[in-house]
Design an enzyme around this catalytic site. Structure first.
Site, PDB file in Angstrom:
ATOM      1  N   TYR A   1      68.055  47.517  47.386  1.00 59.81           N
ATOM      2  CA  TYR A   1      67.724  46.181  47.875  1.00 59.81           C
ATOM      3  C   TYR A   1      68.620  45.780  49.040  1.00 59.81           C
ATOM      4  O   TYR A   1      68.316  44.832  49.758  1.00 59.81           O
ATOM      5  CB  TYR A   1      67.842  45.154  46.733  1.00 59.81           C
ATOM      6  CG  TYR A   1      66.952  45.533  45.569  1.00 59.81           C
ATOM      7  CD1 TYR A   1      65.588  45.297  45.617  1.00 59.81           C
ATOM      8  CD2 TYR A   1      67.470  46.206  44.452  1.00 59.81           C
ATOM      9  CE1 TYR A   1      64.758  45.690  44.585  1.00 59.81           C
ATOM     10  CE2 TYR A   1      66.650  46.607  43.411  1.00 59.81           C
ATOM     11  CZ  TYR A   1      65.283  46.350  43.485  1.00 59.81           C
ATOM     12  OH  TYR A   1      64.465  46.766  42.473  1.00 59.81           O
TER      13      TYR A   1
ATOM     14  N   GLU B   1      63.493  67.445  32.198  1.00 61.21           N
ATOM     15  CA  GLU B   1      62.481  66.647  32.909  1.00 61.21           C
ATOM     16  C   GLU B   1      62.321  67.151  34.350  1.00 61.21           C
ATOM     17  O   GLU B   1      61.205  67.197  34.880  1.00 61.21           O
ATOM     18  CB  GLU B   1      62.885  65.164  32.928  1.00 61.21           C
ATOM     19  CG  GLU B   1      62.816  64.463  31.571  1.00 61.21           C
ATOM     20  CD  GLU B   1      61.383  64.039  31.194  1.00 61.21           C
ATOM     21  OE1 GLU B   1      60.453  64.296  31.972  1.00 61.21           O
ATOM     22  OE2 GLU B   1      61.209  63.466  30.108  1.00 61.21           O
TER      23      GLU B   1
ATOM     24  N   LYS C   1      67.574  57.259  38.094  1.00 57.66           N
ATOM     25  CA  LYS C   1      67.646  55.797  38.084  1.00 57.66           C
ATOM     26  C   LYS C   1      68.215  55.313  36.765  1.00 57.66           C
ATOM     27  O   LYS C   1      67.729  55.776  35.723  1.00 57.66           O
ATOM     28  CB  LYS C   1      66.225  55.281  38.277  1.00 57.66           C
ATOM     29  CG  LYS C   1      66.029  53.808  38.081  1.00 57.66           C
ATOM     30  CD  LYS C   1      64.577  53.501  38.205  1.00 57.66           C
ATOM     31  CE  LYS C   1      64.395  52.017  38.073  1.00 57.66           C
ATOM     32  NZ  LYS C   1      63.033  51.599  38.239  1.00 57.66           N
TER      33      LYS C   1
ATOM     34  N   LYS D   1      64.538  58.527  34.442  1.00 56.94           N
ATOM     35  CA  LYS D   1      64.626  57.060  34.434  1.00 56.94           C
ATOM     36  C   LYS D   1      65.116  56.663  33.053  1.00 56.94           C
ATOM     37  O   LYS D   1      64.452  56.922  32.043  1.00 56.94           O
ATOM     38  CB  LYS D   1      63.269  56.445  34.726  1.00 56.94           C
ATOM     39  CG  LYS D   1      63.304  54.924  34.674  1.00 56.94           C
ATOM     40  CD  LYS D   1      61.949  54.337  34.978  1.00 56.94           C
ATOM     41  CE  LYS D   1      62.011  52.818  35.020  1.00 56.94           C
ATOM     42  NZ  LYS D   1      60.702  52.232  35.282  1.00 56.94           N
TER      43      LYS D   1
ATOM     44  N   LYS E   1      61.713  49.893  25.816  1.00 54.75           N
ATOM     45  CA  LYS E   1      61.080  51.026  26.505  1.00 54.75           C
ATOM     46  C   LYS E   1      61.690  52.372  26.078  1.00 54.75           C
ATOM     47  O   LYS E   1      61.510  53.384  26.754  1.00 54.75           O
ATOM     48  CB  LYS E   1      61.178  50.817  28.020  1.00 54.75           C
ATOM     49  CG  LYS E   1      60.468  49.548  28.493  1.00 54.75           C
ATOM     50  CD  LYS E   1      60.273  49.500  30.009  1.00 54.75           C
ATOM     51  CE  LYS E   1      59.416  48.296  30.413  1.00 54.75           C
ATOM     52  NZ  LYS E   1      59.141  48.267  31.871  1.00 54.75           N
TER      53      LYS E   1
HETATM   54  C1  PBG Z   1      58.911  49.515  35.874  1.00 56.59           C
HETATM   55  C2  PBG Z   1      60.050  49.502  36.823  1.00 56.59           C
HETATM   56  C3  PBG Z   1      61.288  48.930  36.565  1.00 56.59           C
HETATM   57  C4  PBG Z   1      62.070  49.107  37.701  1.00 56.59           C
HETATM   58  C5  PBG Z   1      61.295  49.782  38.644  1.00 56.59           C
HETATM   59  N1  PBG Z   1      60.033  50.029  38.082  1.00 56.59           N
HETATM   60  C6  PBG Z   1      61.764  48.183  35.384  1.00 56.59           C
HETATM   61  C7  PBG Z   1      61.544  48.741  34.049  1.00 56.59           C
HETATM   62  O1  PBG Z   1      61.395  49.944  33.846  1.00 56.59           O
HETATM   63  O2  PBG Z   1      61.503  47.929  33.144  1.00 56.59           O
HETATM   64  C8  PBG Z   1      63.476  48.628  37.814  1.00 56.59           C
HETATM   65  C9  PBG Z   1      64.042  48.505  39.170  1.00 56.59           C
HETATM   66  C10 PBG Z   1      65.307  47.736  39.253  1.00 56.59           C
HETATM   67  O3  PBG Z   1      65.903  47.287  38.262  1.00 56.59           O
HETATM   68  O4  PBG Z   1      65.745  47.549  40.393  1.00 56.59           O
HETATM   69  N2  PBG Z   1      57.870  50.324  36.127  1.00 56.59           N
END
Ligand code: PBG
Length: 334
Positions: free
Chosen positions: A319, A239, A254, A201, A223
Site C-alpha cells: 500500500y 504448496e 503473504k 497465504k 479461514k
Molecule cells: C481475501 C484477501 C485478503 C487479503 C487479500 N485478499 C484477506 C483475507 O484473506 O481475509 C489481505 C490483504 C491485506 O491484509 O493487505 N481474498
C-alpha cells in the site's frame, strides 16, 4: 594497541563504497500497488489504511496515471461491494458488468501500458465473507467447499480476462485451483493471461485493516481450513511445488515481514519469480507508529521493503507503493 588484520568496516567507510558493496536494491519497478475500487463518483479515504482510498473508476484511473509517472506500472484490483450486492454465493463476483471488469476496461483504455492484476476470491462479494462457497450444516457448522468454489472462481477469472486483465491472482487457497484456472483460461483463448498464485497465504491476524476496508471479515468461523498455519514452513514448499506443476507463472508469500524465512525457502527451492505481499497490518503498524512520532515512517517503510527483497522476493505488493516510489525518486535526484 592490538593487531586487527581484517576490518569489514573498510567496506562501509563512505557512501560511495557502501553503494558499491550493496547486495540488494529496491526500486519502483519492484512494486505492485493494491487498489480498492467502488461504484459511484466518490473517492473515500480508508480509516483502517491511512493514505489509501476506495476509488471511483475515474479516481482510480487518475491515481494509476500518477503511479506510472512515479515508475510503478502494476496494480492489483480489489472490489468494494455494497451489502445489497452481496449474496450467499458471491454471484456478483462473475458479473461481467461488475465493478472490477468495468475498472479493468477503463484502465486498459486510458493507460494501455499499465499492468492490471486482479484479485480472484469470493470474500468481498459473499455474505459469509469467505473466499469460497460455504455449505451450512443443520448444527450450524460450516464447510468451505473446494471443487465447487473453483468452478465459480473460474467464472470470475474469465470475466476479468475478457475485460483485459493481464494477471489473475487467486487468493482463495483452494486445492488445485491453479491447474483448473489455467485450463479454463486456455480453453477460452486466454493463454496470454498470467497466474500469480497465492502459494503460501497464512491465516494471519494482520489482514484486519484490509477486511475493515472491504467490510469482508468472515461472518462465521475463520479461514484456518484453507489458509496456512503460521507455524508451518515445509508446507509452503509443498504448496510451491504443486503451484509450479499446475502452471503458476509466479508464486507469492503473504504476509511478508513475519515470513521472511518462507520467502527465502521458496527462493531457494523454486525457479519461479516470487512476490511478497506486505499486508495491511504490516503497513498499518508502521503508519501508526510513525503517526505517534516514534518511528521515522520513510526510513522504516524503506527498510521493511528492502529486507523483503533481501529475503528473496522479486516483487512486493504494498500500500506504500506511491510514497515509496516518490521517496526513491527524491533519493535518486539528490
Ligand atoms: C481475501 C484477501 C485478503 C487479503 C487479500 N485478499 C484477506 C483475507 O484473506 O481475509 C489481505 C490483504 C491485506 O491484509 O493487505 N481474498
Amino acid at each position: 594497541m592490538f593487531d586487527i588484520p581484517i576490518r569489514p568496516r573498510r567496506n562501509r567507510k563512505s557512501a560511495s563504497i557502501r553503494a558499491l558493496m550493496r547486495e540488494t536494491t529496491l526500486s519502483a519497478s519492484h512494486l505492485i500497488c493494491p487498489m480498492f475500487v467502488q461504484e459511484g463518483d466518490s473517492n473515500d479515504p480508508i480509516e483502517s489504511l491511512p493514505g489509501c482510498y476506495r476509488w471511483s473508476i475515474s479516481g482510480l484511473v487518475d491515481e494509476c496515471r500518477r503511479l506510472m509517472s512515479l515508475g510503478v506500472s502494476c496494480v492489483d484490483l480489489f472490489a468494494v461491494v455494497p451489502d445489497e450486492k452481496k449474496d450467499e454465493h458471491g454471484s456478483e463476483a462473475w458479473n461481467p458488468e461488475g465493478i472490477v471488469p468495468q475498472a479493468i476496461r477503463a484502465l486498459k483504455s486510458a493507460l494501455p501500458e499499465l499492468t492490471v492484476m486482479t484479485d480472484v476470491a469470493l470474500d468481498p462479494f459473499s455474505t459469509y465473507g469467505h473466499d469460497g462457497l460455504v455449505l451450512e450444516y443443520p448444527d450450524g457448522s460450516i464447510e468451505i467447499l473446494n471443487d465447487e468454489s473453483i468452478e465459480v472462481l473460474c467464472k470470475q477469472a474469465l470475466t476479468h480476462a475478457e475485460a483485459g486483465a493481464d494477471i489473475i491472482a487467486p487468493s482463495d487457497m483452494m486445492d488445485g485451483r491453479i491447474a483448473v484456472l489455467r485450463a479454463a483460461l486456455d480453453a477460452e483463448g486466454f493463454d496470454d493471461v498470467s497466474l500469480m498464485s497465492y502459494t503460501a497465504k497464512y491465516a494471519s491476524a494482520f489482514y484486519g485493516p484490509f477486511r475493515g476496508a472491504l467490510g469482508s471479515a468472515p461472518k462465521f468461523g475463520d479461514k484456518c481450513s484453507y489458509q496456512m498455519d503460521p507455524a508451518n514452513a515445509r508446507e509452503a514448499l509443498r504448496e510451491a511445488e504443486l503451484d509450479s506443476m499446475e502452471g503458476a507463472d509466479f508464486l507469492m508469500v503473504k504476509p511478508a515481514t513475519l515470513y521472511l524465512d518462507v520467502i527465502a525457502a521458496l527462493r531457494a527451492q523454486s525457479k519461479l519469480p516470487i512476490a511478497a505481499y506486505h499486508v495491511s497490518g504490516e503497513y498499518l503498524m508502521i503508519k501508526s507508529a510513525a503517526a505517534s512520532g516514534w518511528l521515522d515512517e520513510r526510513k522504516a517503510m524503506l527498510e521493511a521493503l528492502l529486507c523483503i527483497r533481501r529475503a528473496g522476493a522479486d516483487m512486493i505488493l504494498t500500500y506504500a507503493a506511491p510514497d515509496v516510489a516518490a521517496w526513491l525518486r527524491d533519493e535518486a535526484g539528490q
